[in-house]
Design an enzyme around this catalytic site. Structure first.
Site, PDB file in Angstrom:
ATOM      1  N   SER A   1       9.791   0.755  27.910  1.00  0.00           N
ATOM      2  CA  SER A   1      11.204   1.075  27.727  1.00  0.00           C
ATOM      3  C   SER A   1      11.461   2.031  26.565  1.00  0.00           C
ATOM      4  CB  SER A   1      11.984  -0.226  27.558  1.00  0.00           C
ATOM      5  OG  SER A   1      13.355   0.023  27.542  1.00  0.00           O
ATOM      6  N   HIS A   2      12.183   1.547  25.565  1.00  0.00           N
ATOM      7  CA  HIS A   2      12.594   2.407  24.454  1.00  0.00           C
ATOM      8  C   HIS A   2      11.544   2.466  23.354  1.00  0.00           C
ATOM      9  CE1 HIS A   2      13.643  -1.740  23.951  1.00  0.00           C
ATOM     10  NE2 HIS A   2      13.556  -1.573  22.658  1.00  0.00           N
TER      11      HIS A   2
ATOM     12  N   ASP B   1      16.939   6.317  27.476  1.00  0.00           N
ATOM     13  CA  ASP B   1      15.702   5.856  26.826  1.00  0.00           C
ATOM     14  C   ASP B   1      14.449   6.204  27.628  1.00  0.00           C
ATOM     15  OD1 ASP B   1      15.997   4.022  28.877  1.00  0.00           O
ATOM     16  OD2 ASP B   1      15.080   2.402  27.726  1.00  0.00           O
TER      17      ASP B   1
ATOM     18  N   ASP C   1      12.486   4.739  29.802  1.00  0.00           N
ATOM     19  CA  ASP C   1      12.413   4.493  31.244  1.00  0.00           C
ATOM     20  C   ASP C   1      13.746   4.675  31.954  1.00  0.00           C
ATOM     21  OD1 ASP C   1      13.451   2.257  29.951  1.00  0.00           O
ATOM     22  OD2 ASP C   1      12.757   0.896  31.518  1.00  0.00           O
TER      23      ASP C   1
ATOM     24  N   ASP D   1      16.786   3.295  31.644  1.00  0.00           N
ATOM     25  CA  ASP D   1      17.783   2.273  31.950  1.00  0.00           C
ATOM     26  C   ASP D   1      18.852   2.141  30.863  1.00  0.00           C
ATOM     27  OD1 ASP D   1      16.074   1.109  30.146  1.00  0.00           O
ATOM     28  OD2 ASP D   1      15.670  -0.701  31.332  1.00  0.00           O
ATOM     29  N   ARG D   2      18.587   2.678  29.673  1.00  0.00           N
ATOM     30  CA  ARG D   2      19.599   2.601  28.616  1.00  0.00           C
ATOM     31  C   ARG D   2      20.430   3.876  28.543  1.00  0.00           C
ATOM     32  NH1 ARG D   2      17.300  -0.487  23.291  1.00  0.00           N
ATOM     33  NH2 ARG D   2      16.542  -2.290  24.413  1.00  0.00           N
TER      34      ARG D   2
ATOM     35  N   LYS E   1      19.580  -2.277  34.499  1.00  0.00           N
ATOM     36  CA  LYS E   1      20.585  -1.435  33.872  1.00  0.00           C
ATOM     37  C   LYS E   1      20.246   0.006  34.211  1.00  0.00           C
ATOM     38  CE  LYS E   1      18.302  -2.019  29.386  1.00  0.00           C
ATOM     39  NZ  LYS E   1      17.724  -3.329  29.147  1.00  0.00           N
TER      40      LYS E   1
END
Ligand code: G1P
Ligand code: ZN
Length: 543
Positions: free
Chosen positions: A113-114, A277, A279, A281-282, A376
């Site tokens: 992710s982030h 981010d 991946d 999703d943010r 998300k």
């Protein structure tokens, strides 16, 4: 090609966290590490035989190798087909969409992710179930249990599959279908938002800057914003995904996306800014000289979603994670729709979405999404904001201002203390937990404590119970703070302090956020002694 059974033994530290398993990349590169974890996933879901999966990720360092291992293990264990994003790329929301679109049995997402990427940074692997969402705790618990008893895994001996060419090949008896990572997702967005209206917005001179932070949303944002919506070339910056994200920390918040913040608060700022981010999703959205806190963003989207075609019929309800501000609840109350408070992590929204109880979900950690997928979705949130701006023909600042006038303002901030020694972080949390029962009715820094507990959640759909989800201290005026430890860090322990104070207005809506929260910050320090115990002067990251 032959199937080999490899003897192995359990490897420490394969417990999935808030969102899959995350580790230092070198940890993932250790012998058998990936194979053990993938075997545990396949065992926990009852095997791969006859199943179809989706595979992709944010392109971070080590992903190409892991993709080949997953393919060879799925092939060895009788999977029917794996649908892979070209070059093993897929944003998390696009992977969720492909799982649903193709009615597959789930998917593997390679991402931390982030968290930064690279050989000395982080790697991650997550399994999503057939509804497109992160595996619920029942499944992640079964995966973890399997990692502790594993004695062998099965893998096909074969050459690497070419994941660069779109089309279907076979690996052993399994089909490998390489697909364009962007097009199905972009098509889905066209069904939700008024693309002609957005095209007209850009044609009229509306200026935007989308910072993809050298991560996965670059190709998606370029296709949708620049190609399909006609935003000028250069609207998307840092648009090429790189294995180390160009050294960036791909976390869209004011600290890590400071380049975007500088532009949005500088002279000649564009009308709208956004970042995403690792991946995808943010999201962070920013107006001209206007920062939108994620909790406010969720509330504004809930209040205005009906302006976009995909939500014209209204929304059934809103869910937020417990530490997220209650701003969205006020919108839900005004609309007379359902509101839900869940533990941190997107996996807790899945049942509510599947049951149709909620349409929108969000977290204070720059995550917003809807029932269109089960993750998300950063770009989705950006497009919904754009659709609202196009309909209301006003600025981000005006939308926020009028929202606060209508609903009051939930001042909100999160203070992160990163990479603390584990014993110190535990001492802070355990120390406060031990005092919870005695706190209600007492006063701290002139504020009366109304309630204090350790958040536990009973899923209203399947009745499952999740305990120890964060300490929350609520004051008589509704202000509160929450303390919990991060479940996504890979170094030491990260302590998160969440702070909230509500002002009904009409006065007091334009205060500086940290000033407005000062009494709550002081109360938190006095009760939890974070600075005193950690020896830190203050938080590492404030959002
Ligand atoms: C963090 C966020 C949480 C989010 C998760 C995955 O988890 O706080 O809201 O769902 O990342 O993106 P944490 O590190 O707090 O466990
Ligand atoms: Zn992410």
């Amino acid at each position: 090609m032959s199937i080999v059974t490899v003897a192995t033994s359990p490897i420490e530290g394969q417990k999935p966290g808030t969102s899959g398993l995350r580790k230092k990349t070198r940890g993932f590169m250790a012998p058998h590490f990936v194979e053990n974890f993938v075997q545990a996933i396949l065992d926990a879901i009852g095997g791969a035989a006859g199943k179809t999966f989706v595979l992709g990720g944010d392109g971070r360092y080590f992903s190409p190798q892991v993709a080949q291992v997953i393919l060879r293990m799925c092939a060895a264990q009788g999977a029917k087909k794996v649908i892979v994003g070209q070059n093993a790329l897929l944003s998390t929301p696009a992977a969720s969409h492909l799982i649903r679109l193709n009615k597959t049995d789930g998917g593997f997402i390679m991402s931390a992710s982030h968290n930064p990427g690279g050989i000395d940074e982080d790697f991650g692997l997550k399994f999503n179930i057939a509804n497109g969402g992160p595996a619920p705790e029942s499944v992640t618990d079964a995966i973890y249990a399997a990692t502790k008893t594993i004695s062998e895994y099965r893998i096909l001996e074969a050459h690497d599959v070419d994941l660069g060419a779109i089309g279907t090949t076979t690996l052993g008896g399994m089909a490998v279908e390489v697909v364009d990572p962007v097009s199905d997702y972009a098509n889905l967005m066209e069904t939700l938002f008024d693309f002609p209206k957005l095209r007209a917005l850009f044609a009229g001179g509306f200026r935007m800057r989308f910072d993809a932070m050298c991560a996965i949303t670059g190709p998606y944002a370029t296709e949708i914003l620049e190609r399909r919506l006609g935003a000028p070339e250069g609207t998307v910056v840092n648009g090429t995904p790189l294995p180390d994200f160009g050294g960036m920390h791909p976390d869209p918040n004011p600290t890590w996306a400071h380049e975007l913040m500088d532009v949005m608060f500088g002279p000649d700022a564009p009308d709208f800014g956004a970042a995403s981010d690792g991946d995808g999703d943010r999201n962070m959205v920013v107006g001209k000289k206007t920062y939108v806190s994620p909790s406010d963003s969720l509330a504004v989207l809930a209040a205005n979603a009906h302006l976009a075609p995909g939500y014209a019929g209204g929304i059934s309800g809103v869910a937020r994670s417990m530490p997220t501000s209650a701003a969205a609840d006020l919108v839900a109350d005004a609309k007379g729709i359902g509101k839900y408070e869940t533990p941190t992590g997107w996996k807790f929204f899945g049942n509510l979405l599947d049951a149709g109880r909620v349409t929108l979900c969000g977290e204070e950690s720059f995550g917003t999404g809807s029932s269109h997928v089960r993750e998300k979705d950063g770009l989705w949130a950006v497009l919904l904001w754009l659709n609202i701006l196009a309909e209301r023909q006003t600025t981000v600042a005006e939308i926020l201002k009028s929202h606060w006038q209508d609903f009051g303002r939930n001042y909100y901030s999160r203070h992160d203390y990163d990479a603390l020694p584990v014993d110190k972080a535990n001492a802070i949390v355990d120390g406060l937990r031990a005092r919870l029962a005695d706190l209600p009715g007492t006063e701290v820094e002139g504020m009366q404590i109304a309630s204090a507990d350790d958040f536990a959640y009973t899923d209203p759909v399947d009745g499952s119970v999740s305990k120890l989800q964060g300490l929350r201290i609520v004051f008589a005026d509704g202000s509160r703070f929450v303390i919990r430890l991060s479940g996504t860090g890979t170094e030491g322990a990260t302590l998160r302090l969440y702070l909230e104070r509500y002002v009904a207005g009409p006065g007091g809506l334009g205060l500086d956020v940290q000033d407005a929260l000062a009494p709550v910050i002081a109360a938190a320090e006095s009760l939890a002694c974070i600075k005193a115990t950690s020896g830190r002067d203050g938080p590492d990251v404030i959002t």
